[in-house]
Scaffold this active site. Structure first.
Site, PDB file in Angstrom:
ATOM      1  N   ASN A 211      -5.590   6.255   1.607  1.00  0.00           N
ATOM      2  CA  ASN A 211      -5.911   5.395   2.758  1.00  0.00           C
ATOM      3  C   ASN A 211      -4.942   4.215   2.810  1.00  0.00           C
ATOM      4  O   ASN A 211      -4.043   4.105   1.988  1.00  0.00           O
ATOM      5  CB  ASN A 211      -7.371   4.922   2.675  1.00  0.00           C
ATOM      6  CG  ASN A 211      -7.623   4.174   1.383  1.00  0.00           C
ATOM      7  OD1 ASN A 211      -7.041   3.128   1.139  1.00  0.00           O
ATOM      8  ND2 ASN A 211      -8.478   4.734   0.534  1.00  0.00           N
ATOM      9  N   ASP A 280     -13.726   8.388  -0.607  1.00  0.00           N
ATOM     10  CA  ASP A 280     -15.111   8.854  -0.709  1.00  0.00           C
ATOM     11  C   ASP A 280     -15.171  10.342  -1.049  1.00  0.00           C
ATOM     12  O   ASP A 280     -16.138  10.807  -1.614  1.00  0.00           O
ATOM     13  CB  ASP A 280     -15.846   8.609   0.615  1.00  0.00           C
ATOM     14  CG  ASP A 280     -16.092   7.123   0.826  1.00  0.00           C
ATOM     15  OD1 ASP A 280     -16.321   6.425  -0.187  1.00  0.00           O
ATOM     16  OD2 ASP A 280     -16.036   6.660   1.979  1.00  0.00           O
ATOM     17  N   LYS A 290       2.398  24.303  -4.979  1.00  0.00           N
ATOM     18  CA  LYS A 290       2.421  23.711  -3.641  1.00  0.00           C
ATOM     19  C   LYS A 290       1.772  24.672  -2.639  1.00  0.00           C
ATOM     20  O   LYS A 290       2.112  25.860  -2.622  1.00  0.00           O
ATOM     21  CB  LYS A 290       3.882  23.431  -3.261  1.00  0.00           C
ATOM     22  CG  LYS A 290       4.015  22.683  -1.966  1.00  0.00           C
ATOM     23  CD  LYS A 290       5.476  22.421  -1.646  1.00  0.00           C
ATOM     24  CE  LYS A 290       5.594  21.961  -0.211  1.00  0.00           C
ATOM     25  NZ  LYS A 290       6.890  22.220   0.366  1.00  0.00           N
ATOM     26  N   PRO A 306     -17.089   9.979  -7.491  1.00  0.00           N
ATOM     27  CA  PRO A 306     -18.147   9.149  -8.084  1.00  0.00           C
ATOM     28  C   PRO A 306     -18.152   7.773  -7.413  1.00  0.00           C
ATOM     29  O   PRO A 306     -17.084   7.224  -7.132  1.00  0.00           O
ATOM     30  CB  PRO A 306     -17.737   9.037  -9.551  1.00  0.00           C
ATOM     31  CG  PRO A 306     -16.285   9.365  -9.590  1.00  0.00           C
ATOM     32  CD  PRO A 306     -16.023  10.297  -8.437  1.00  0.00           C
ATOM     33  N   LYS A 342     -27.077  -0.082  -2.903  1.00  0.00           N
ATOM     34  CA  LYS A 342     -26.308  -0.035  -4.151  1.00  0.00           C
ATOM     35  C   LYS A 342     -26.775  -1.097  -5.145  1.00  0.00           C
ATOM     36  O   LYS A 342     -26.217  -1.210  -6.233  1.00  0.00           O
ATOM     37  CB  LYS A 342     -24.814  -0.228  -3.853  1.00  0.00           C
ATOM     38  CG  LYS A 342     -24.214   0.895  -3.005  1.00  0.00           C
ATOM     39  CD  LYS A 342     -22.692   0.942  -3.126  1.00  0.00           C
ATOM     40  CE  LYS A 342     -22.094   1.874  -2.101  1.00  0.00           C
ATOM     41  NZ  LYS A 342     -20.672   2.147  -2.329  1.00  0.00           N
TER      42      LYS A 342
HETATM   43  O1  C5P Z   1     -19.983   3.088   0.409  1.00  0.00           O
HETATM   44  P1  C5P Z   1     -18.666   2.415   0.647  1.00  0.00           P
HETATM   45  O2  C5P Z   1     -17.487   3.233   0.235  1.00  0.00           O
HETATM   46  O3  C5P Z   1     -18.481   1.857   2.031  1.00  0.00           O
HETATM   47  O4  C5P Z   1     -18.741   1.127  -0.327  1.00  0.00           O
HETATM   48  C1  C5P Z   1     -17.684   0.252  -0.454  1.00  0.00           C
HETATM   49  C2  C5P Z   1     -17.774  -0.454  -1.778  1.00  0.00           C
HETATM   50  O5  C5P Z   1     -18.049   0.475  -2.822  1.00  0.00           O
HETATM   51  C3  C5P Z   1     -16.473  -1.134  -2.187  1.00  0.00           C
HETATM   52  O6  C5P Z   1     -16.806  -2.258  -2.954  1.00  0.00           O
HETATM   53  C4  C5P Z   1     -15.788  -0.068  -3.014  1.00  0.00           C
HETATM   54  O7  C5P Z   1     -14.871  -0.637  -3.936  1.00  0.00           O
HETATM   55  C5  C5P Z   1     -16.948   0.597  -3.720  1.00  0.00           C
HETATM   56  N1  C5P Z   1     -16.787   2.043  -3.986  1.00  0.00           N
HETATM   57  C6  C5P Z   1     -16.674   2.497  -5.279  1.00  0.00           C
HETATM   58  N2  C5P Z   1     -16.556   3.852  -5.519  1.00  0.00           N
HETATM   59  C7  C5P Z   1     -16.558   4.730  -4.507  1.00  0.00           C
HETATM   60  C8  C5P Z   1     -16.666   4.285  -3.182  1.00  0.00           C
HETATM   61  C9  C5P Z   1     -16.772   2.934  -2.955  1.00  0.00           C
HETATM   62  O8  C5P Z   1     -16.659   1.694  -6.214  1.00  0.00           O
HETATM   63  N3  C5P Z   1     -16.436   6.020  -4.755  1.00  0.00           N
END
Ligand code: C5P
Length: 407
Positions: A211, A280, A290, A306, A342
């Site tokens: 990203n 995510d 490849k 995770p 969370k």
């Molecule tokens: O659920 P979302 O991705 O929007 O949450 C964002 C927050 O969760 C941020 O603080 C990001 O660093 C953390 N996060 C994480 N591990 C993931 C996804 C998001 O620590 N896999």
């Protein structure tokens, strides 16, 4: 009030543009703020203002030639690059920005910029059409992505008779921009663990999903936490930034690696701040070779990564836990929902669809939510925003430690 910190040794680069006449006033204002100022001019700059003027005001011989045997015998260009605590180019012409973006070293000033690790501040000044030109826009974006800070330009009447964006910021504004506000937070004796940047989730040996995160916010938070006296551990995805000196930086690529690094460090951490834009989802399988192009469509199966933040927040002995939320709509509602789900102490929410803010930009604005309250931190450079955020975190941390059962 604590005095404002100000760089002591400033290398002021003056390039060729009519705004160079303001550099004389700038030298005075920088010296008034307590800095030693070494002026370096490009050849073109000497057509707009004389070295004699800047020499008299700075109290030091002005440098301009790369091949000047006398100057090299005194403080050579590498020593000068090391001497500088920060480099300010004001005015920065379109040509100079282009040369800088391409890493040219064909005069003393561009060589110094390349040879120095000091923070680089650029105050562009040019005709509005030159400023809007895609070439200049691309050069500025590239320079900013490498950590340079752009100061201005301002909007208004121009020497060429036009009106628009392209005026150099006034000397007083430039002096203010170089001053870093002192941090009013005390994190001495505490360990702060921070995640920053994007992650890369490989599809095959040469491709990955990622990203736009630049890591700037996380690195600025690391810097601010360290300025507040904390021991800082930064777990960073791939970014083009150098960690602040003194910060322990653990570099990772995949979400799984970031998780492992965080879990290995979290035991001793008093505060965990998750600024990373962790992917995510990741490809369910990584091809060993490849992936070959075919005529048809290609489907990818993705699986969730995770959630590092949720995992840390669920630990029985958890640190004070701060998350970030990047939202494109209904920011307050979604962020507050995320904070509760969370189980976070604080969540810092920002809108990522505003122009010039959020991902990969130098400015941002945040709204921080906690149980029963919120505070807006207005739009400002990420370095300053990080200071305000760390101050807020310290305040809530100390409050929760003083009264552990209170929200
Ligand atoms: O659920 P979302 O991705 O929007 O949450 C964002 C927050 O969760 C941020 O603080 C990001 O660093 C953390 N996060 C994480 N591990 C993931 C996804 C998001 O620590 N896999």
């Amino acid at each position: 009030m604590t005095p404002t910190a100000f760089p002591q040794r400033i290398l002021l680069g003056v390039t060729g543009g009519i705004a160079a006449y303001k550099s004389a006033e700038l030298v005075r204002r920088l010296r008034d703020a307590g800095a030693e100022v070494q002026v370096v001019m490009t050849d073109a700059a000497t057509a707009f203002i004389t070295p004699m003027t800047l020499q008299a005001l700075s109290g030091r011989p002005v440098r301009s030639g790369l091949m000047d045997p006398q100057a090299e015998a005194a403080m050579g260009h590498i020593e000068l690059a090391r001497w500088a605590e920060c480099i300010l180019i004001a005015p920065a012409s379109a040509d100079f920005l282009a040369r800088l973006a391409h890493g040219l070293a064909n005069d003393l000033l561009s060589t110094l910029c390349l040879a120095s690790e000091a923070p680089l501040f650029l105050a562009p000044a040019m005709n509005r059409v030159m400023w809007q030109h895609p070439a200049t826009r691309a050069n500025c974006a590239l320079l900013a992505s490498r950590g340079a800070t752009l100061l201005g330009p301002a909007e208004g009447g121009q020497a060429c008779g036009e009106t628009g964006l392209g005026r150099m910021l006034e000397p007083n504004d430039l002096v203010r921009a170089l001053a870093t506000p002192p941090i009013r937070a005390d994190l001495r004796g505490l360990t702060v663990l921070i995640t920053a940047g994007p992650t890369r989730e490989p599809l095959d040996p040469v491709r990955f999903l990622t990203n736009r995160s630049s890591g700037k916010m996380g690195y600025a938070v690391a810097h601010a936490a360290q300025a507040a006296g904390a021991r800082v551990i930064l777990v960073s995805g791939p970014v083009h930034l150098d960690p602040p000196p003194g910060v322990t930086c653990l570099r990772v690529e995949r979400a799984e690696e970031m998780r492992a690094a965080v879990m290995a460090q979290v035991d001793g951490a008093d505060v965990f701040i998750a600024t990373a834009a962790v992917a995510d989802y990741r490809p369910a399988a990584q091809a060993t070779g490849k992936i070959k192009k075919t005529d048809g469509a290609l489907s990818l199966i993705l699986e969730p990564t995770p959630d590092i933040l949720a995992e840390v927040a669920a630990l029985p002995q958890r640190p004070f836990t701060v998350g970030f939320a990047a939202e494109t709509e209904r920011m307050a509602e979604y962020a507050e929902d995320k904070r509760r789900r969370k189980n976070l102490d604080l969540i810092a929410a920002n809108r990522v669809d505003d122009r010039g803010m959020g991902f990969d930009s130098d400015d941002n604005a945040l709204t921080v939510f906690w149980e029963g309250g919120s505070q807006a931190l207005p739009r400002q450079p990420k370095t300053r925003l990080a200071v305000a955020l760390v101050e807020l975190i310290a305040e809530h941390l100390h409050r929760s430690r003083a009264a552990p059962d209170q929200p």
